[in-house]
Motif scaffolding. Structure first.
Motif: not given
Length: 309
Positions: A21-26, A170-174, A202-205, A210-218
């Motif tokens: 399941e995709a995580p939910v952030f409020t 923590a997550l690391v975005v490389d 970067v926003a897509e990365a 975060l485990g959210l559905p891919t929308e494009s190949d960043w």
């Protein structure tokens, strides 16, 4: 358990594969310098948008009542981020917090990288307990002589980022390891900040991390570049030196910063505290049109501020 942790496999019982399941952030708070403030993703009104605002808009579209605060300020060193942004950010008690800092320090002629790492650790230690998910980054670097000159410092800093992530779950975005983000076509004329397409990637990365559905190949490479002619390159270099390099050197010599006198987009200097904004309409639209979030009164008549206890 942090989002990036995994359960050891149970040899006696293996659950069938199923989509996670995709995580939910409020709520989301962004902490850092010009990279997180959004320079140089310029909007028509003269304000900056950037990856953090883009990410907030996308998260808001999935979650009614979403709240966001961007406390990042251009030019800030990691000590200033630790002293000025960490406590107000932690007080908001957001689900998601991003922390990117230290690059302004390591790009200076003289830098104590050990001290930079210490202050980054101090900031992470303040933020991690306040949120459900902390995100750190290995910042992107524009290919060229500046990157090569400071690469050893940057790699030392980014190695420490990995250590911090392990320490705090923590997550690391490389972004540093993504070849496409070194392409000069994703950088603004000042050669220090990403342009609109760079921030979008970067926003897509972060979205994908975060485990959210891919929308494009960043990471998708740009088409082969056509090298501009000599005159065009010299004109660009002269404009860069006049409009960006000269002023930057002037600030270094006089001890000034582009962030002097500035506060984060969602920080009240009068009250000395950060605040959330929330979409004023559905769909969310640009963050600059969001309204300040008003805490609902709790059942006992006190204000439900949304801050962690």
């Amino acid at each position: 358990m942090p989002m990036n942790a995994t359960h050891p496999e149970n040899p006696e019982h293996t659950a069938p594969d199923r989509p996670a399941e995709a995580p939910v952030f409020t709520s989301f708070v962004a902490v850092g310098d010009s990279f997180t403030e959004g320079m140089s993703d310029l909007l028509p009104d003269g304000s900056y948008r950037g990856w953090a605002d883009l990410l907030a808009t996308r998260l808001a579209a999935r979650t009614p009542g979403f709240r966001y605060a961007n406390l990042a300020v251009r030019g800030k060193l990691i000590g200033q981020i630790a002293d000025e942004q960490a406590a107000p950010a932690a007080a908001l008690g957001a689900d998601l917090v991003t922390l990117v800092g230290g690059l302004n320090d390591v790009l200076r002629p003289k830098c104590d990288v050990g001290l930079v790492c210490d202050r980054l650790a101090e900031t992470a230690e303040r933020l991690a307990p306040s949120c459900r998910q902390l995100v750190l980054m290995r910042s992107p670097g524009r290919r060229g002589p500046v990157l090569e000159r400071f690469r050893p410092r940057m790699e030392r800093l980014f190695g420490f980022v990995d250590e911090l992530a392990e320490r705090h779950g923590a997550l690391v975005v490389d972004l540093f390891g993504a070849e496409v983000l070194g392409d000069s076509r994703l950088w603004a004329e000042d050669r220090l900040h990403l342009n609109a397409e760079g921030h979008r990637r970067v926003a897509e990365a972060v979205w994908q991390a975060l485990g959210l559905p891919t929308e494009s190949d960043w990471r998708r490479p740009l088409p082969p570049a056509v090298r501009p002619g000599w005159a065009t390159r010299r004109s660009s270099d002269l404009r860069f030196a006049r409009e960006h390099l000269g002023p930057w050197i002037g600030r270094r010599l006089t001890g000034r910063s582009s962030g002097d006198g500035r506060a984060g987009a969602h920080f009240s200097t009068a009250l000395g505290e950060a605040y959330f904004v929330t979409p004023a309409a559905d769909p969310p639209g640009c963050v600059t049109g969001w309204q300040r979030w008003a805490a609902a009164p709790a059942a006992d008549g006190t204000s439900d501020s949304g801050r962690s206890s």
